[in-house]
Design an enzyme around this catalytic site. Structure first.
Site, PDB file in Angstrom:
ATOM      1  N   ASN A 128       1.199  -1.244  -0.057  1.00 14.72           N
ATOM      2  CA  ASN A 128       0.259  -0.002  -0.265  1.00 14.72           C
ATOM      3  C   ASN A 128       0.892   1.302  -0.114  1.00 14.72           C
ATOM      4  O   ASN A 128       0.508   2.501  -0.740  1.00 14.72           O
ATOM      5  CB  ASN A 128      -0.506  -0.258   1.307  1.00 14.72           C
ATOM      6  CG  ASN A 128      -1.856  -0.741   0.816  1.00 14.72           C
ATOM      7  OD1 ASN A 128      -2.145  -1.758  -0.095  1.00 14.72           O
ATOM      8  ND2 ASN A 128      -2.949  -1.380   2.521  1.00 14.72           N
ATOM      9  N   SER A 150      -4.273  -8.323  -0.659  1.00  7.94           N
ATOM     10  CA  SER A 150      -5.959  -7.827   0.192  1.00  7.94           C
ATOM     11  C   SER A 150      -6.522  -7.386  -1.424  1.00  7.94           C
ATOM     12  O   SER A 150      -6.517  -6.049  -1.679  1.00  7.94           O
ATOM     13  CB  SER A 150      -5.055  -6.878   1.542  1.00  7.94           C
ATOM     14  OG  SER A 150      -4.788  -5.707   0.554  1.00  7.94           O
ATOM     15  N   ASP A 206      -4.459   4.549  -9.733  1.00  9.19           N
ATOM     16  CA  ASP A 206      -4.749   4.061 -11.268  1.00  9.19           C
ATOM     17  C   ASP A 206      -5.516   5.753 -12.006  1.00  9.19           C
ATOM     18  O   ASP A 206      -4.797   6.303 -12.892  1.00  9.19           O
ATOM     19  CB  ASP A 206      -4.740   3.348 -11.767  1.00  9.19           C
ATOM     20  CG  ASP A 206      -3.410   2.131 -11.763  1.00  9.19           C
ATOM     21  OD1 ASP A 206      -2.288   2.562 -11.118  1.00  9.19           O
ATOM     22  OD2 ASP A 206      -4.401   0.777 -12.014  1.00  9.19           O
TER      23      ASP A 206
HETATM   24  C1  LIG Z   1      12.660  11.030 -25.305  1.00 12.50           C
HETATM   25  C2  LIG Z   1      11.333  10.805 -24.469  1.00 12.50           C
HETATM   26  C3  LIG Z   1      11.587  10.003 -23.002  1.00 12.50           C
HETATM   27  C4  LIG Z   1      10.249   9.841 -22.817  1.00 12.50           C
HETATM   28  C5  LIG Z   1      10.673   8.016 -21.898  1.00 12.50           C
HETATM   29  C6  LIG Z   1       9.546   7.608 -21.454  1.00 12.50           C
HETATM   30  C7  LIG Z   1       8.580   6.474 -21.921  1.00 12.50           C
HETATM   31  C8  LIG Z   1       7.601   6.468 -21.004  1.00 12.50           C
HETATM   32  C9  LIG Z   1       6.942   4.802 -21.653  1.00 12.50           C
HETATM   33  C10 LIG Z   1       6.571   3.751 -20.038  1.00 12.50           C
HETATM   34  C11 LIG Z   1       6.134   4.509 -19.365  1.00 12.50           C
HETATM   35  C12 LIG Z   1       5.070   4.519 -18.731  1.00 12.50           C
HETATM   36  C13 LIG Z   1       4.991   2.404 -18.511  1.00 12.50           C
HETATM   37  C14 LIG Z   1       4.251   2.209 -18.229  1.00 12.50           C
HETATM   38  C15 LIG Z   1       3.466   0.962 -18.379  1.00 12.50           C
HETATM   39  C16 LIG Z   1       1.742   0.623 -17.468  1.00 12.50           C
HETATM   40  C17 LIG Z   1       1.874   0.760 -16.320  1.00 12.50           C
HETATM   41  C18 LIG Z   1       0.719  -0.272 -15.999  1.00 12.50           C
HETATM   42  O1  LIG Z   1      -0.558   0.217 -15.713  1.00 12.50           O
HETATM   43  O2  LIG Z   1       0.805  -0.959 -15.463  1.00 12.50           O
HETATM   44  C19 LIG Z   1      -0.042  -2.114 -14.944  1.00 12.50           C
HETATM   45  C20 LIG Z   1      -0.603  -2.177 -15.663  1.00 12.50           C
HETATM   46  C21 LIG Z   1      -2.182  -2.693 -15.758  1.00 12.50           C
HETATM   47  O3  LIG Z   1      -2.134  -3.079 -14.467  1.00 12.50           O
HETATM   48  P1  LIG Z   1      -3.705  -2.503 -12.793  1.00 12.50           P
HETATM   49  O4  LIG Z   1      -4.405  -4.606 -12.724  1.00 12.50           O
HETATM   50  O5  LIG Z   1      -2.768  -3.421 -11.622  1.00 12.50           O
HETATM   51  O6  LIG Z   1      -4.370  -1.953 -13.290  1.00 12.50           O
HETATM   52  C22 LIG Z   1      -5.889  -1.942 -13.829  1.00 12.50           C
HETATM   53  C23 LIG Z   1      -5.576  -1.019 -15.000  1.00 12.50           C
HETATM   54  O7  LIG Z   1      -5.638  -0.210 -14.422  1.00 12.50           O
HETATM   55  C24 LIG Z   1      -7.226  -0.900 -15.804  1.00 12.50           C
HETATM   56  O8  LIG Z   1      -6.947   0.408 -16.496  1.00 12.50           O
HETATM   57  P2  LIG Z   1      -7.913   0.143 -17.352  1.00 12.50           P
HETATM   58  O9  LIG Z   1      -7.124  -0.442 -18.335  1.00 12.50           O
HETATM   59  O10 LIG Z   1      -9.574  -0.507 -17.406  1.00 12.50           O
HETATM   60  O11 LIG Z   1      -7.839   1.321 -18.233  1.00 12.50           O
HETATM   61  C25 LIG Z   1      -8.165  -1.399 -15.024  1.00 12.50           C
HETATM   62  O12 LIG Z   1      -9.389  -1.299 -15.380  1.00 12.50           O
HETATM   63  C26 LIG Z   1      -8.094  -1.925 -13.519  1.00 12.50           C
HETATM   64  O13 LIG Z   1      -9.091  -1.976 -12.054  1.00 12.50           O
HETATM   65  C27 LIG Z   1      -6.364  -2.375 -12.632  1.00 12.50           C
HETATM   66  O14 LIG Z   1      -5.846  -2.615 -12.111  1.00 12.50           O
HETATM   67  O15 LIG Z   1      -0.488  -3.583 -15.894  1.00 12.50           O
HETATM   68  C28 LIG Z   1      -0.490  -4.502 -17.459  1.00 12.50           C
HETATM   69  O16 LIG Z   1      -1.479  -3.656 -18.248  1.00 12.50           O
HETATM   70  C29 LIG Z   1       0.612  -5.614 -17.757  1.00 12.50           C
HETATM   71  C30 LIG Z   1       1.680  -4.652 -19.425  1.00 12.50           C
HETATM   72  C31 LIG Z   1       1.872  -3.594 -18.835  1.00 12.50           C
HETATM   73  C32 LIG Z   1       2.821  -3.503 -20.082  1.00 12.50           C
HETATM   74  C33 LIG Z   1       4.060  -2.138 -19.530  1.00 12.50           C
HETATM   75  C34 LIG Z   1       5.167  -2.622 -20.413  1.00 12.50           C
HETATM   76  C35 LIG Z   1       5.826  -1.497 -20.119  1.00 12.50           C
HETATM   77  C36 LIG Z   1       7.377  -1.294 -20.812  1.00 12.50           C
HETATM   78  C37 LIG Z   1       7.892  -0.210 -20.667  1.00 12.50           C
HETATM   79  C38 LIG Z   1       8.761   0.171 -19.890  1.00 12.50           C
HETATM   80  C39 LIG Z   1      10.190   0.610 -20.031  1.00 12.50           C
HETATM   81  C40 LIG Z   1       9.861   2.060 -20.000  1.00 12.50           C
HETATM   82  C41 LIG Z   1      11.627   2.503 -19.738  1.00 12.50           C
HETATM   83  C42 LIG Z   1      11.734   4.106 -19.855  1.00 12.50           C
HETATM   84  C43 LIG Z   1      12.869   4.435 -19.870  1.00 12.50           C
HETATM   85  C44 LIG Z   1      12.442   6.374 -18.759  1.00 12.50           C
HETATM   86  C45 LIG Z   1      13.627   7.030 -19.792  1.00 12.50           C
HETATM   87  N1  LIG Z   2      -1.634  -2.457  -2.621  1.00 13.70           N
HETATM   88  C1  LIG Z   2      -1.740  -3.241  -2.947  1.00 13.70           C
HETATM   89  C2  LIG Z   2      -1.228  -3.472  -4.501  1.00 13.70           C
HETATM   90  C3  LIG Z   2      -1.905  -4.365  -5.058  1.00 13.70           C
HETATM   91  N2  LIG Z   2      -2.567  -5.353  -3.996  1.00 13.70           N
HETATM   92  C4  LIG Z   2      -2.434  -6.529  -4.937  1.00 13.70           C
HETATM   93  O1  LIG Z   2      -1.891  -6.990  -6.717  1.00 13.70           O
HETATM   94  C5  LIG Z   2      -2.826  -6.769  -7.307  1.00 13.70           C
HETATM   95  C6  LIG Z   2      -2.888  -5.746  -8.708  1.00 13.70           C
HETATM   96  O2  LIG Z   2      -1.494  -6.676  -8.935  1.00 13.70           O
HETATM   97  P1  LIG Z   2      -0.733  -5.861 -10.715  1.00 13.70           P
HETATM   98  O3  LIG Z   2       0.668  -7.120 -10.132  1.00 13.70           O
HETATM   99  O4  LIG Z   2      -1.570  -6.064 -11.564  1.00 13.70           O
HETATM  100  O5  LIG Z   2      -0.431  -3.524  -9.581  1.00 13.70           O
HETATM  101  C7  LIG Z   2      -3.769  -6.756  -6.739  1.00 13.70           C
HETATM  102  O6  LIG Z   2      -5.375  -7.049  -7.472  1.00 13.70           O
HETATM  103  C8  LIG Z   2      -4.065  -7.090  -5.512  1.00 13.70           C
HETATM  104  O7  LIG Z   2      -4.443  -8.547  -5.309  1.00 13.70           O
HETATM  105  C9  LIG Z   2      -2.052  -5.186  -3.232  1.00 13.70           C
HETATM  106  O8  LIG Z   2      -2.966  -5.957  -1.868  1.00 13.70           O
HETATM  107  N3  LIG Z   2      -2.298  -4.523  -2.615  1.00 13.70           N
HETATM  108 MG   LIG Z   3       0.042  -0.092  -9.376  1.00  7.72          MG
END
Ligand SMILES: CCCCCCCC/C=C\CCCCCCCC(=O)OC[C@H](COP(=O)(O)O[C@@H]1[C@H](O)[C@H](OP(=O)(O)O)[C@@H](O)[C@H](O)[C@H]1O)OC(=O)CCCCCCC/C=C\CCCCCCCC
Ligand SMILES: Nc1ccn([C@@H]2O[C@H](COP(=O)(O)O)[C@@H](O)[C@H]2O)c(=O)n1
Ligand SMILES: [Mg+2]
Length: 252
Positions: free
Chosen positions: A28, A79, A90
């Site tokens: 958290n 949790s 988010d």
């Molecule tokens: C010259 C210019 C330089 C600029 C550099 C900038 C680079 C920026 C590039 C990337 C950085 C940002 C990366 C962001 C990655 C995504 C973050 C993220 O959200 O990951 C979590 C995501 C969702 O997980 P959750 O289940 O926890 O969240 C759900 C989500 O919010 C749902 O939203 P919805 O889709 O519905 O809108 C909600 O509905 C839900 O409630 C909520 O639980 O996880 C994923 O999606 C997994 C795949 C992630 C893949 C990420 C790839 C990142 C790749 C590379 C990053 C490396 C960047 C390097 C940067 C270098 C900087 C110098």
């Molecule tokens: N403060 C938090 C944040 C996340 N969780 C658990 O992780 C799940 C999400 O995981 P991602 O890898 O998709 O970010 C979420 O559903 C929770 O189960 C938590 O317990 N406490």
């Molecule tokens: Mg998160």
């Protein structure tokens, strides 16, 4: 789309999560610090048109925030409240990023593009709300061409390049995001509509009361109905959906 990378990403994040967990930081705390840093980066730098540094700060905190789930899993501290906090924070972070872009664009006199950024903010909220509401009703809604990671990557790469002076990149990215987010809303409506039509309405839990002038009969509640109260109601699957999100080793 990028959801497909979750297993690979999990393999990278899990050992990092283990290291972070050893410091005693709780999931958290990671969620809250990640969000606070993202909000600060977006609202301090973008309104001053400092897009490059804003993007770097936001990227660092967004990536840090990705560790919360991994730390929760390796410490056995996953949790329901954490899941709620994670998803809700988010939305706060996303809103701050687009609000910061709007403020910077307005200051630059680009009110039209600021309106597109506002549209992206609202469409992104609707994308996420549709999924949350669908899951609350017991449906699955893991679809969309522009889920959160896609939206963030498009916005942040474009903002960073804009900060480096690349012309038109932010304009192009915001219009693209507006279109892709709208398509995603449509995709989520379509997937829930299909499930709602495929699943018959739940039978009423108790025999319906005799209709009378004082108490007219209520329509049966359940996911198959056309409209209803905002609070999640009992359905065939919510526990299953939640289990899926909390399964060990799976990124929900
Ligand atoms: C010259 C210019 C330089 C600029 C550099 C900038 C680079 C920026 C590039 C990337 C950085 C940002 C990366 C962001 C990655 C995504 C973050 C993220 O959200 O990951 C979590 C995501 C969702 O997980 P959750 O289940 O926890 O969240 C759900 C989500 O919010 C749902 O939203 P919805 O889709 O519905 O809108 C909600 O509905 C839900 O409630 C909520 O639980 O996880 C994923 O999606 C997994 C795949 C992630 C893949 C990420 C790839 C990142 C790749 C590379 C990053 C490396 C960047 C390097 C940067 C270098 C900087 C110098
Ligand atoms: N403060 C938090 C944040 C996340 N969780 C658990 O992780 C799940 C999400 O995981 P991602 O890898 O998709 O970010 C979420 O559903 C929770 O189960 C938590 O317990 N406490
Ligand atoms: Mg998160």
């Amino acid at each position: 789309m990028l959801n497909k990378l979750r297993p690979a990403l999990g393999r990278v994040l899990t050992p990092i999560g283990r290291g972070v967990a050893r410091t005693g930081v709780t999931p958290n705390t990671i969620t809250v610090v990640g969000t606070a840093g993202t909000v600060a980066g977006a609202l301090v730098f973008f309104p001053r048109e400092n897009y490059f540094w804003g993007t770097l700060v936001i990227t660092a905190f967004v990536l840090f925030d990705m560790l919360d789930g991994a730390v929760a899993r390796v410490t056995g501290r996953s949790s329901r409240f954490g899941a709620f906090l994670d998803s809700t924070m988010d939305r706060v972070a996303d809103a701050a990023i687009f609000a910061g872009l709007m403020a910077g664009l307005s200051r630059d006199g680009q009110d039209g593009l600021a309106s597109v950024a506002l549209y992206c903010l609202v469409a992104g909220v609707v994308v996420s709300y549709a999924k949350a509401r669908a899951e609350g009703l017991g449906y699955t809604c893991n679809v969309g061409i522009a889920e959160r990671s896609e939206r963030l990557i498009i916005a942040l790469v474009a903002a960073g390049l804009h900060g480096l002076g690349v012309p038109y990149v932010l304009t192009f990215a915001l219009w693209l995001l507006a279109v892709l987010s709208t398509v995603t809303v449509g995709q989520r409506f379509a997937t829930v509509y299909k499930q709602a039509n495929a699943r018959p309405a739940e039978p009423p839990a108790q025999p319906p009361a005799q209709p009378s002038a004082q108490s007219p009969a209520q329509p049966p509640a359940g996911p198959g109905r056309a409209s209803g109260p905002a609070a999640p109601e009992p359905s065939a699957e919510p526990a299953e959906v939640d289990e899926e999100r909390h399964a060990p080793g799976r990124r929900a």
